[in-house]
Design a protein around this motif. Sequence first.
Motif, PDB file in Angstrom:
ATOM      1  N   PRO A  10      24.579 -67.147  26.937  1.00 46.35           N
ATOM      2  CA  PRO A  10      23.838 -68.396  27.057  1.00 46.35           C
ATOM      3  C   PRO A  10      24.218 -69.376  25.972  1.00 46.35           C
ATOM      4  O   PRO A  10      24.629 -68.998  24.889  1.00 46.35           O
ATOM      5  CB  PRO A  10      22.372 -67.945  26.932  1.00 46.35           C
ATOM      6  CG  PRO A  10      22.401 -66.571  26.394  1.00 46.35           C
ATOM      7  CD  PRO A  10      23.726 -65.980  26.737  1.00 46.35           C
ATOM      8  N   SER A  11      24.091 -70.641  26.278  1.00 42.60           N
ATOM      9  CA  SER A  11      24.533 -71.678  25.362  1.00 42.60           C
ATOM     10  C   SER A  11      23.572 -71.914  24.212  1.00 42.60           C
ATOM     11  O   SER A  11      23.872 -72.651  23.304  1.00 42.60           O
ATOM     12  CB  SER A  11      24.691 -72.992  26.147  1.00 42.60           C
ATOM     13  OG  SER A  11      23.425 -73.402  26.633  1.00 42.60           O
ATOM     14  N   GLY A  12      22.413 -71.298  24.216  1.00 43.68           N
ATOM     15  CA  GLY A  12      21.439 -71.520  23.169  1.00 43.68           C
ATOM     16  C   GLY A  12      20.373 -72.507  23.558  1.00 43.68           C
ATOM     17  O   GLY A  12      19.392 -72.704  22.834  1.00 43.68           O
ATOM     18  N   TRP A 174      31.858 -75.719  31.831  1.00 47.09           N
ATOM     19  CA  TRP A 174      32.433 -76.342  30.654  1.00 47.09           C
ATOM     20  C   TRP A 174      31.389 -76.962  29.728  1.00 47.09           C
ATOM     21  O   TRP A 174      31.518 -76.888  28.497  1.00 47.09           O
ATOM     22  CB  TRP A 174      33.460 -77.396  31.063  1.00 47.09           C
ATOM     23  CG  TRP A 174      34.291 -77.877  29.914  1.00 47.09           C
ATOM     24  CD1 TRP A 174      34.379 -79.134  29.418  1.00 47.09           C
ATOM     25  CD2 TRP A 174      35.162 -77.068  29.097  1.00 47.09           C
ATOM     26  NE1 TRP A 174      35.245 -79.177  28.352  1.00 47.09           N
ATOM     27  CE2 TRP A 174      35.732 -77.923  28.134  1.00 47.09           C
ATOM     28  CE3 TRP A 174      35.496 -75.722  29.088  1.00 47.09           C
ATOM     29  CZ2 TRP A 174      36.634 -77.467  27.165  1.00 47.09           C
ATOM     30  CZ3 TRP A 174      36.391 -75.255  28.124  1.00 47.09           C
ATOM     31  CH2 TRP A 174      36.945 -76.121  27.181  1.00 47.09           C
ATOM     32  N   ASN A 175      30.349 -77.557  30.265  1.00 45.14           N
ATOM     33  CA  ASN A 175      29.308 -78.121  29.405  1.00 45.14           C
ATOM     34  C   ASN A 175      28.629 -77.030  28.587  1.00 45.14           C
ATOM     35  O   ASN A 175      28.321 -77.225  27.403  1.00 45.14           O
ATOM     36  CB  ASN A 175      28.272 -78.873  30.246  1.00 45.14           C
ATOM     37  CG  ASN A 175      28.807 -80.187  30.788  1.00 45.14           C
ATOM     38  OD1 ASN A 175      29.749 -80.761  30.241  1.00 45.14           O
ATOM     39  ND2 ASN A 175      28.224 -80.662  31.879  1.00 45.14           N
ATOM     40  N   ASP A 176      28.396 -75.876  29.210  1.00 41.87           N
ATOM     41  CA  ASP A 176      27.816 -74.754  28.463  1.00 41.87           C
ATOM     42  C   ASP A 176      28.790 -74.239  27.416  1.00 41.87           C
ATOM     43  O   ASP A 176      28.387 -73.841  26.322  1.00 41.87           O
ATOM     44  CB  ASP A 176      27.442 -73.615  29.418  1.00 41.87           C
ATOM     45  CG  ASP A 176      26.231 -73.952  30.261  1.00 41.87           C
ATOM     46  OD1 ASP A 176      25.369 -74.714  29.789  1.00 41.87           O
ATOM     47  OD2 ASP A 176      26.146 -73.453  31.393  1.00 41.87           O
ATOM     48  N   ALA A 177      30.075 -74.233  27.749  1.00 45.39           N
ATOM     49  CA  ALA A 177      31.082 -73.779  26.780  1.00 45.39           C
ATOM     50  C   ALA A 177      31.082 -74.677  25.547  1.00 45.39           C
ATOM     51  O   ALA A 177      31.131 -74.203  24.406  1.00 45.39           O
ATOM     52  CB  ALA A 177      32.461 -73.762  27.426  1.00 45.39           C
ATOM     53  N   LEU A 178      31.020 -75.995  25.771  1.00 46.72           N
ATOM     54  CA  LEU A 178      31.020 -76.937  24.653  1.00 46.72           C
ATOM     55  C   LEU A 178      29.738 -76.840  23.837  1.00 46.72           C
ATOM     56  O   LEU A 178      29.740 -77.065  22.623  1.00 46.72           O
ATOM     57  CB  LEU A 178      31.198 -78.364  25.171  1.00 46.72           C
ATOM     58  CG  LEU A 178      32.549 -78.695  25.813  1.00 46.72           C
ATOM     59  CD1 LEU A 178      32.555 -80.138  26.312  1.00 46.72           C
ATOM     60  CD2 LEU A 178      33.701 -78.457  24.851  1.00 46.72           C
ATOM     61  N   ALA A 179      28.635 -76.526  24.502  1.00 47.30           N
ATOM     62  CA  ALA A 179      27.344 -76.431  23.804  1.00 47.30           C
ATOM     63  C   ALA A 179      27.145 -75.086  23.117  1.00 47.30           C
ATOM     64  O   ALA A 179      26.203 -74.927  22.347  1.00 47.30           O
ATOM     65  CB  ALA A 179      26.201 -76.679  24.784  1.00 47.30           C
ATOM     66  N   SER A 180      28.014 -74.116  23.397  1.00 42.95           N
ATOM     67  CA  SER A 180      27.854 -72.781  22.825  1.00 42.95           C
ATOM     68  C   SER A 180      28.205 -72.785  21.338  1.00 42.95           C
ATOM     69  O   SER A 180      28.764 -73.752  20.810  1.00 42.95           O
ATOM     70  CB  SER A 180      28.735 -71.778  23.570  1.00 42.95           C
ATOM     71  OG  SER A 180      30.105 -72.054  23.345  1.00 42.95           O
ATOM     72  N   HIS A 181      27.898 -71.689  20.673  1.00 48.68           N
ATOM     73  CA  HIS A 181      28.186 -71.575  19.234  1.00 48.68           C
ATOM     74  C   HIS A 181      29.670 -71.717  18.949  1.00 48.68           C
ATOM     75  O   HIS A 181      30.073 -72.316  17.951  1.00 48.68           O
ATOM     76  CB  HIS A 181      27.676 -70.224  18.715  1.00 48.68           C
ATOM     77  CG  HIS A 181      27.968 -69.981  17.274  1.00 48.68           C
ATOM     78  ND1 HIS A 181      27.343 -70.686  16.261  1.00 48.68           N
ATOM     79  CD2 HIS A 181      28.847 -69.130  16.672  1.00 48.68           C
ATOM     80  CE1 HIS A 181      27.815 -70.263  15.086  1.00 48.68           C
ATOM     81  NE2 HIS A 181      28.715 -69.333  15.309  1.00 48.68           N
ATOM     82  N   ASP A 182      30.516 -71.178  19.813  1.00 50.26           N
ATOM     83  CA  ASP A 182      31.962 -71.266  19.644  1.00 50.26           C
ATOM     84  C   ASP A 182      32.609 -71.265  21.028  1.00 50.26           C
ATOM     85  O   ASP A 182      32.495 -70.282  21.765  1.00 50.26           O
ATOM     86  CB  ASP A 182      32.492 -70.088  18.814  1.00 50.26           C
ATOM     87  CG  ASP A 182      33.936 -70.293  18.362  1.00 50.26           C
ATOM     88  OD1 ASP A 182      34.798 -70.539  19.223  1.00 50.26           O
ATOM     89  OD2 ASP A 182      34.205 -70.204  17.147  1.00 50.26           O
ATOM     90  N   THR A 183      33.266 -72.367  21.385  1.00 50.31           N
ATOM     91  CA  THR A 183      33.883 -72.485  22.703  1.00 50.31           C
ATOM     92  C   THR A 183      34.920 -71.393  22.927  1.00 50.31           C
ATOM     93  O   THR A 183      35.058 -70.868  24.033  1.00 50.31           O
ATOM     94  CB  THR A 183      34.543 -73.874  22.862  1.00 50.31           C
ATOM     95  OG1 THR A 183      33.542 -74.879  22.686  1.00 50.31           O
ATOM     96  CG2 THR A 183      35.177 -74.031  24.233  1.00 50.31           C
TER      97      THR A 183
END
Length: 302
Positions: A10-12, A174-183
């Motif tokens: 999860p992206s947090g 991709w939006n979740d990837a960018l919002a994650s702790h580390d892409t």
Amino acid sequence: MTTPLEPPAPSGRPPAARPGRKLGPVLPNIGSAHRAWLDPMRGTYLASGMTLSELSTRLKFAKSKLSELLRGVGPYPRWEIVYLLAAELEIPNWPLYCLWKQAAFEARKTTDWIESSTERTPILTTAPTTPPLEHRAFRELVETNYALFAQAFLDDDQRDVALSDTFDILWLSWNDALASHDTRRFAWNVLRATVMSRTPHRDGRPELSRAAFDTVALQSLTEPADHINQVAESLELFTAMSRLPAHQLDVMVLRRLCGFLPDAVSALLGTSLATVRSDERHATRFLESVLCPPHPTEGNTP
């Protein structure tokens, strides 16, 4: 045997609260290709804050049917409903279509069924949309290295499909990837899950035996007897490697089979250099204990 494709970490972001009955889990027995597009779609729906009742009103589909689609229940869904749901959730339709079509073949749907399922949508009459610039730049940066990792587990065709699926799933998320702790870590989790979903397993562990025939040591040998001995040693090593925890296995494949330096492994995995070195050290000790166990002392010999 295949390992189910797990959704990315999860992206947090806290999930949006919604009234009504909670969406049930995905059925555990759906195919990995089906899950490849369903998990990102579910994640987008859960983060949207919309309810099934709202979607039902907008799409003119029964709420029960939407729930079944988002859980993988019942017959494989036709593209029309997937397309309409994706439009409401603002999910890019081209990577979704590629994954949906592949899963349709996995579900034993015919080409005629696929074509009839898509004839009322614009997907086949418009050019594929372009992924975000950052996604394209990231793919150019890591694709060759991802292929080397996948090659240790899969044949050429399966490797190429796994890579294509990985970047399509990343496009959807991709939006979740960018919002994650580390892409980088987010993307690696997607790659690993996709590769493992296609990797043969034995006793719940991924098989690495094909990698025995691609090692640098084996390719440098000329005598047939040396080939046989090296293959036997490699098979024993890879059997032992398959018993490693996932993060240690990844490090050892990248270090010992792909030949990456520790800092390159750190960059690919999105983990610290200290973690990579620690994982490699613990994995090496385990492999040595399995492949070169200490000889019993003379006093303990029966």
